[in-house]
Motif scaffolding. Structure first.
Motif, PDB file in Angstrom:
ATOM      1  N   SER A  11      35.259  37.649  14.140  1.00  0.00           N
ATOM      2  CA  SER A  11      34.738  36.329  13.814  1.00  0.00           C
ATOM      3  C   SER A  11      34.368  35.535  15.044  1.00  0.00           C
ATOM      4  CB  SER A  11      35.661  35.404  12.867  1.00  0.00           C
ATOM      5  OG  SER A  11      35.659  35.919  11.725  1.00  0.00           O
TER       6      SER A  11
ATOM      7  N   TYR B 143      40.006  24.997  16.122  1.00  0.00           N
ATOM      8  CA  TYR B 143      40.253  26.286  16.544  1.00  0.00           C
ATOM      9  C   TYR B 143      39.614  26.197  18.073  1.00  0.00           C
ATOM     10  CZ  TYR B 143      39.834  31.286  17.635  1.00  0.00           C
ATOM     11  OH  TYR B 143      39.637  32.379  18.229  1.00  0.00           O
TER      12      TYR B 143
ATOM     13  N   TYR C 263      31.581  22.424  11.430  1.00  0.00           N
ATOM     14  CA  TYR C 263      32.268  23.731  11.535  1.00  0.00           C
ATOM     15  C   TYR C 263      33.633  23.203  10.920  1.00  0.00           C
ATOM     16  CZ  TYR C 263      35.829  26.865  13.756  1.00  0.00           C
ATOM     17  OH  TYR C 263      36.459  27.990  13.734  1.00  0.00           O
TER      18      TYR C 263
ATOM     19  N   ASN D  72      43.764  26.829  11.803  1.00  0.00           N
ATOM     20  CA  ASN D  72      44.345  27.085  13.296  1.00  0.00           C
ATOM     21  C   ASN D  72      44.003  25.775  14.131  1.00  0.00           C
ATOM     22  OD1 ASN D  72      45.059  27.752  15.705  1.00  0.00           O
ATOM     23  ND2 ASN D  72      43.674  29.964  15.562  1.00  0.00           N
TER      24      ASN D  72
ATOM     25  N   ASP E 217      35.093  28.998   8.469  1.00  0.00           N
ATOM     26  CA  ASP E 217      35.634  30.027   9.188  1.00  0.00           C
ATOM     27  C   ASP E 217      36.853  30.210   8.409  1.00  0.00           C
ATOM     28  OD1 ASP E 217      36.514  31.653  11.263  1.00  0.00           O
ATOM     29  OD2 ASP E 217      36.771  30.306  12.805  1.00  0.00           O
TER      30      ASP E 217
ATOM     31  N   PRO F 213      39.804  33.037   8.305  1.00  0.00           N
ATOM     32  CA  PRO F 213      40.545  34.117   8.692  1.00  0.00           C
ATOM     33  C   PRO F 213      41.920  34.162   7.976  1.00  0.00           C
ATOM     34  CG  PRO F 213      40.274  32.538  10.522  1.00  0.00           C
ATOM     35  CD  PRO F 213      39.955  32.079   9.615  1.00  0.00           C
TER      36      PRO F 213
ATOM     37  N   SER G  40      40.869  40.700  10.833  1.00  0.00           N
ATOM     38  CA  SER G  40      41.981  40.804  12.127  1.00  0.00           C
ATOM     39  C   SER G  40      43.423  40.308  11.146  1.00  0.00           C
ATOM     40  CB  SER G  40      41.732  39.598  12.794  1.00  0.00           C
ATOM     41  OG  SER G  40      40.552  40.024  13.542  1.00  0.00           O
ATOM     42  N   LYS G  41      43.497  39.509  10.464  1.00  0.00           N
ATOM     43  CA  LYS G  41      45.019  38.979   9.867  1.00  0.00           C
ATOM     44  C   LYS G  41      45.264  39.671   8.446  1.00  0.00           C
ATOM     45  CE  LYS G  41      44.753  36.600  13.463  1.00  0.00           C
ATOM     46  NZ  LYS G  41      43.725  35.674  13.848  1.00  0.00           N
TER      47      LYS G  41
ATOM     48  N   ARG H  81      38.639  44.777  15.602  1.00  0.00           N
ATOM     49  CA  ARG H  81      37.386  43.829  15.738  1.00  0.00           C
ATOM     50  C   ARG H  81      36.569  43.942  14.686  1.00  0.00           C
ATOM     51  NH1 ARG H  81      39.317  40.668  16.871  1.00  0.00           N
ATOM     52  NH2 ARG H  81      37.751  39.616  18.066  1.00  0.00           N
TER      53      ARG H  81
ATOM     54  N   ALA I 126      34.734  42.241  11.358  1.00  0.00           N
ATOM     55  CA  ALA I 126      34.805  40.834  10.645  1.00  0.00           C
ATOM     56  C   ALA I 126      33.408  41.066   9.765  1.00  0.00           C
ATOM     57  CB  ALA I 126      34.978  39.807  11.660  1.00  0.00           C
TER      58      ALA I 126
HETATM   59  C1  LIG Z   1      40.191  30.038  13.072  1.00  0.00           C
HETATM   60  C2  LIG Z   1      39.727  31.234  13.716  1.00  0.00           C
HETATM   61  N1  LIG Z   1      38.518  31.774  13.666  1.00  0.00           N
HETATM   62  C3  LIG Z   1      38.022  32.730  14.272  1.00  0.00           C
HETATM   63  C4  LIG Z   1      39.141  33.730  15.066  1.00  0.00           C
HETATM   64  C5  LIG Z   1      38.792  34.968  15.689  1.00  0.00           C
HETATM   65  O1  LIG Z   1      39.106  36.032  14.970  1.00  0.00           O
HETATM   66  P1  LIG Z   1      38.777  37.591  15.057  1.00  0.00           P
HETATM   67  O2  LIG Z   1      39.897  38.287  15.497  1.00  0.00           O
HETATM   68  O3  LIG Z   1      38.059  37.982  14.016  1.00  0.00           O
HETATM   69  O4  LIG Z   1      37.768  37.474  16.364  1.00  0.00           O
HETATM   70  C6  LIG Z   1      40.629  33.362  14.938  1.00  0.00           C
HETATM   71  C7  LIG Z   1      41.549  33.952  15.416  1.00  0.00           C
HETATM   72  O5  LIG Z   1      42.543  33.657  15.585  1.00  0.00           O
HETATM   73  C8  LIG Z   1      41.098  31.979  14.443  1.00  0.00           C
HETATM   74  O6  LIG Z   1      42.143  31.583  14.421  1.00  0.00           O
END
Ligand SMILES: Cc1ncc(COP(=O)(O)O)c(C=O)c1O
Length: 425
Positions: free
Chosen positions: A101, A126, A169, A176, A204, A206, A236-237, A244, A246
């Motif tokens: 992402s 974030y 956003y 996060n 966003d 994740p 990712s999570k 990598r 997304a």
């Molecule tokens: C809110 C948020 N957006 C995007 C990302 C990036 O994620 P990715 O590993 O898919 O690049 C993170 C990663 O911790 C995140 O916390």
């Protein structure tokens, strides 16, 4: 040679988290700093089997160039995932696969932002998004927010009065860094307000599937009737960040420029990785996998919450998140988390000072703790050491003369941040 750089380079800052993470490579360090998933949740053997099957049956295709939008079976799987788990009726044609992402944020910024345009965001938000978007030299405008998410009235007012507002956003699920999760009502109203102003919302997401308490909530995308929401999801999570992989769900008006920008950046995301993920997911029991991750993180959150209750002075406040990876701590306002960090690192404990997550400064007394990546006994020990650091800092802060020294330090820090010369104190 430094004057050869583009103007945007002058404003770039090294990510504070990346710098702290370098220090946490040392296995002695108990790290609550990064947002790392628990490695024991990675399906290593199943991915190895999937990779072998892909190479055996479609090896040449997997090692060849491919289309920019991504591997069709993976996009079909994601369209079903978006419908079943995020309440958004999406077709595979609306999905673009990205390199994390993080690349999605970069592409969205490239597509929408000119220098000086406004990005309306939560505060804190974030830091990786702030860094990715900062490259396009926007203005960040914090939207009033409470525990249920952005205030629709506040957003409405700001969208009315902010010139060149180009995107909102938002991280509605287990944000996060704060761990906050928006209420259903806020989700619906924020999308409606943004749609009325014709400003896209970048959602966003994740952490949406990492809920271990409370009721699941639909995505912002599920309330989108007019192509307002650009949705970012990631494996990712829920699978592994090292892949990598997304995706972006792009409304019709956004799809073509986005595809061209992705193609200009890297042609496409790794064919091999996409095919391995699709092969793995086709046979995986995602419900069982997610249930295991949630249970592990719920246990670790419980251990961290109990340790904080035991070890922290009563003045320290912290959240009890219902999902995600992070817990948010508010120290007494007379403490500065950045100043505590060296003392914590000296005791081999790491965290991220909350100030990094504020686009326009503030939050100096806050910090973010990650609980997903450390086993329970290390969480307990790390929080015990953090408790010592905080109690010592409080004793120092309350000593005679500390208040004026603190005021002087804050003036110097603010001056340094704004790039002005440090005034004599
Ligand atoms: C809110 C948020 N957006 C995007 C990302 C990036 O994620 P990715 O590993 O898919 O690049 C993170 C990663 O911790 C995140 O916390």
């Amino acid at each position: 040679m430094t004057n050869r750089f583009a103007r945007r380079v002058a404003d770039l800052k090294a990510s504070e988290i990346r710098e702290i993470l370098k220090l946490t490579q040392n296995p002695e360090v108990i790290s609550f700093a990064g947002g790392l998933p628990a490695p024991e949740t990675f399906p290593v053997a199943a991915v190895a089997d999937a990779a072998a099957r892909v190479l055996a049956s479609h090896g040449a295709v997997a090692l060849q160039y491919a289309t920019t939008e991504g591997h069709r079976p993976l996009r079909e799987w994601l369209a079903r995932f978006m419908t079943q788990r995020r309440g958004a009726w999406v077709s595979p044609d609306e999905i673009l696969i990205t390199n994390g992402s993080q690349q999605g944020l970069d592409l969205v910024g490239k597509a929408l932002l000119d220098e000086g345009d406004a990005v309306l965001c939560e505060s804190p938000t974030y830091v990786g998004a702030l860094n990715a978007l900062q490259v396009f030299q926007p203005r960040f405008v914090p939207v009033p927010t409470d525990d249920d998410g952005m205030l629709p009235e506040g957003l409405d007012r700001l969208l009315g009065e902010t010139e060149r507002a180009k995107m909102v956003y938002a991280i509605p699920d287990f944000q996060n860094p704060s761990g906050r999760c928006w209420s259903r009502e806020r989700r619906e109203r924020v999308v409606a307000v943004a749609a009325r102003h014709g400003v896209p919302v970048v959602e966003d997401a994740p952490y949406s599937e990492l809920r271990f308490a409370g009721e699941p909530l639909p995505s912002l995308k599920s309330f989108d009737q007019r192509g307002t929401v650009i949705h970012l999801g990631t494996f990712s999570k829920i699978l592994s960040p090292g892949l990598r992989l997304a995706w972006i769900v792009a409304p019709g008006w956004f799809a073509k420029p986005l595809n061209i920008l992705k193609s200009s950046a890297d042609l496409h995301t790794s064919t091999f990785t996409q095919m391995v993920a699709a092969e793995h997911l086709a046979g995986a029991d995602l419900d069982t996998h997610l249930a295991r991750i949630r249970e592990l993180y719920r246990q670790r959150r419980d251990v961290m919450v109990q340790a904080l209750e035991r070890e922290m002075p009563a003045e320290v406040r912290f959240t009890r998140p219902e999902g995600g990876l992070f817990l948010w701590v508010e120290l007494p306002a007379r403490l500065d988390a950045r100043e505590l960090l060296p003392c914590a690192l000296a005791r081999n404990v790491a965290f991220v000072p909350g100030g990094s997550f504020w686009a326009r400064g503030g939050g100096d007394h806050t910090l973010r703790l990650n609980y997903s990546n450390m086993p329970p006994e290390r969480i307990e020990e790390g929080v015990r050491r953090l408790g010592e650091v905080v109690r010592e800092a409080l004793a120092n802060a309350d000593s005679p003369g500390a208040a004026s020294a603190r005021a002087a330090r804050r003036v110097a820090a603010a001056a340094a941040r704004s790039g002005r010369a440090v005034p004599p104190v």
